[in-house]
Design a protein around this motif. Sequence first.
Motif, PDB file in Angstrom:
ATOM      1  N   GLU A   8     -23.521  69.554  54.748  1.00  0.00           N
ATOM      2  CA  GLU A   8     -23.190  69.013  56.052  1.00  0.00           C
ATOM      3  C   GLU A   8     -22.946  67.519  55.922  1.00  0.00           C
ATOM      4  O   GLU A   8     -23.476  66.884  55.042  1.00  0.00           O
ATOM      5  CB  GLU A   8     -24.333  69.290  57.023  1.00  0.00           C
ATOM      6  CG  GLU A   8     -24.617  70.771  57.160  1.00  0.00           C
ATOM      7  CD  GLU A   8     -25.843  71.024  57.998  1.00  0.00           C
ATOM      8  OE1 GLU A   8     -25.727  71.742  58.979  1.00  0.00           O
ATOM      9  OE2 GLU A   8     -26.897  70.487  57.663  1.00  0.00           O
ATOM     10  N   GLN A  24     -19.318  67.346  62.147  1.00  0.00           N
ATOM     11  CA  GLN A  24     -19.045  68.721  61.750  1.00  0.00           C
ATOM     12  C   GLN A  24     -19.732  69.060  60.462  1.00  0.00           C
ATOM     13  O   GLN A  24     -20.428  68.240  59.915  1.00  0.00           O
ATOM     14  CB  GLN A  24     -17.550  68.982  61.698  1.00  0.00           C
ATOM     15  CG  GLN A  24     -16.885  68.227  60.636  1.00  0.00           C
ATOM     16  CD  GLN A  24     -16.272  69.065  59.541  1.00  0.00           C
ATOM     17  OE1 GLN A  24     -15.476  68.551  58.888  1.00  0.00           O
ATOM     18  NE2 GLN A  24     -16.605  70.277  59.301  1.00  0.00           N
ATOM     19  N   GLN A  25     -19.554  70.267  59.961  1.00  0.00           N
ATOM     20  CA  GLN A  25     -20.383  70.736  58.877  1.00  0.00           C
ATOM     21  C   GLN A  25     -19.688  71.009  57.556  1.00  0.00           C
ATOM     22  O   GLN A  25     -20.385  71.247  56.586  1.00  0.00           O
ATOM     23  CB  GLN A  25     -21.099  72.014  59.324  1.00  0.00           C
ATOM     24  CG  GLN A  25     -22.136  71.726  60.387  1.00  0.00           C
ATOM     25  CD  GLN A  25     -22.851  72.961  60.835  1.00  0.00           C
ATOM     26  OE1 GLN A  25     -22.610  73.421  61.919  1.00  0.00           O
ATOM     27  NE2 GLN A  25     -23.714  73.493  60.020  1.00  0.00           N
ATOM     28  N   ARG A  64     -25.620  70.675  69.177  1.00  0.00           N
ATOM     29  CA  ARG A  64     -24.576  71.510  68.587  1.00  0.00           C
ATOM     30  C   ARG A  64     -23.597  71.874  69.700  1.00  0.00           C
ATOM     31  O   ARG A  64     -24.002  72.225  70.804  1.00  0.00           O
ATOM     32  CB  ARG A  64     -25.177  72.783  68.001  1.00  0.00           C
ATOM     33  CG  ARG A  64     -24.152  73.658  67.292  1.00  0.00           C
ATOM     34  CD  ARG A  64     -24.761  74.952  66.776  1.00  0.00           C
ATOM     35  NE  ARG A  64     -25.657  74.744  65.670  1.00  0.00           N
ATOM     36  CZ  ARG A  64     -25.311  74.836  64.389  1.00  0.00           C
ATOM     37  NH1 ARG A  64     -24.072  75.131  64.079  1.00  0.00           N
ATOM     38  NH2 ARG A  64     -26.190  74.639  63.450  1.00  0.00           N
ATOM     39  N   SER A  90     -20.921  68.798  75.602  1.00  0.00           N
ATOM     40  CA  SER A  90     -21.258  69.624  74.438  1.00  0.00           C
ATOM     41  C   SER A  90     -20.538  70.961  74.491  1.00  0.00           C
ATOM     42  O   SER A  90     -20.951  71.917  73.845  1.00  0.00           O
ATOM     43  CB  SER A  90     -22.769  69.883  74.379  1.00  0.00           C
ATOM     44  OG  SER A  90     -23.468  68.690  74.224  1.00  0.00           O
ATOM     45  N   ARG A 100     -17.251  73.693  64.165  1.00  0.00           N
ATOM     46  CA  ARG A 100     -18.709  73.756  63.965  1.00  0.00           C
ATOM     47  C   ARG A 100     -19.309  72.367  64.163  1.00  0.00           C
ATOM     48  O   ARG A 100     -20.076  71.871  63.358  1.00  0.00           O
ATOM     49  CB  ARG A 100     -19.025  74.330  62.598  1.00  0.00           C
ATOM     50  CG  ARG A 100     -18.525  75.753  62.454  1.00  0.00           C
ATOM     51  CD  ARG A 100     -18.681  76.322  61.083  1.00  0.00           C
ATOM     52  NE  ARG A 100     -20.064  76.195  60.614  1.00  0.00           N
ATOM     53  CZ  ARG A 100     -20.385  76.212  59.335  1.00  0.00           C
ATOM     54  NH1 ARG A 100     -19.478  76.347  58.414  1.00  0.00           N
ATOM     55  NH2 ARG A 100     -21.641  76.095  58.973  1.00  0.00           N
ATOM     56  N   TRP A 102     -21.139  68.947  65.886  1.00  0.00           N
ATOM     57  CA  TRP A 102     -22.338  68.426  66.536  1.00  0.00           C
ATOM     58  C   TRP A 102     -21.956  67.120  67.209  1.00  0.00           C
ATOM     59  O   TRP A 102     -21.023  66.441  66.778  1.00  0.00           O
ATOM     60  CB  TRP A 102     -23.420  68.130  65.500  1.00  0.00           C
ATOM     61  CG  TRP A 102     -24.085  69.333  64.951  1.00  0.00           C
ATOM     62  CD1 TRP A 102     -23.565  70.222  64.050  1.00  0.00           C
ATOM     63  CD2 TRP A 102     -25.391  69.783  65.254  1.00  0.00           C
ATOM     64  NE1 TRP A 102     -24.478  71.191  63.774  1.00  0.00           N
ATOM     65  CE2 TRP A 102     -25.622  70.940  64.500  1.00  0.00           C
ATOM     66  CE3 TRP A 102     -26.405  69.312  66.085  1.00  0.00           C
ATOM     67  CZ2 TRP A 102     -26.809  71.642  64.563  1.00  0.00           C
ATOM     68  CZ3 TRP A 102     -27.594  70.011  66.134  1.00  0.00           C
ATOM     69  CH2 TRP A 102     -27.791  71.166  65.384  1.00  0.00           C
TER      70      TRP A 102
END
Length: 164
Positions: A8, A24-25, A64, A90, A100, A102
């Motif tokens: 991440e 993001q991840q 998230r 969000s 994905r 945050w």
Amino acid sequence: MLAGGAGEQTVVPDAMEASGQSVQQEAADEPMWAHYADQFKGMCVQYNTKKLLRQLPPEVDPARMQYSEKPPTLLEDSQSAASRAKMALSSKTVRWSGEREWRIFRPEVGTAEYSDISCVTKIYLGSRISEADERAVRTMARVHKIAVVKMVINAYAISFSSTG
């Protein structure tokens, strides 16, 4: 891009401000590099998430993203205006779910700073980063003993190389 540990990452300020801030991840996500890293000219910083979150001020609140076909329902109930704003900010349509993502919320405008650079575990450079930006990042990373890898694009695949 935020995150840590198992692949991440997140974007950090200073010399890194040239690329936008998205959380993001995945480092090898082509649309994210195109949208948020100035067409592969930016960078992505990988964090140890647990270390990073322990250092952030207590008022900083990570969330998230929620992806749905329907917008969030904001009721005039006992929730605070800040909670309703966080819910709205969000949420994205399901078509963005590949991000994905945050987001980090704080009560006032500004950066969510951390003091211990050891939470940074790696820096990913885009394939089109300028020589000056690459040099600046690599110099800073060397001082702090942070690994730096640069994107290599081969036909339809992205990989990262530690040479540069």
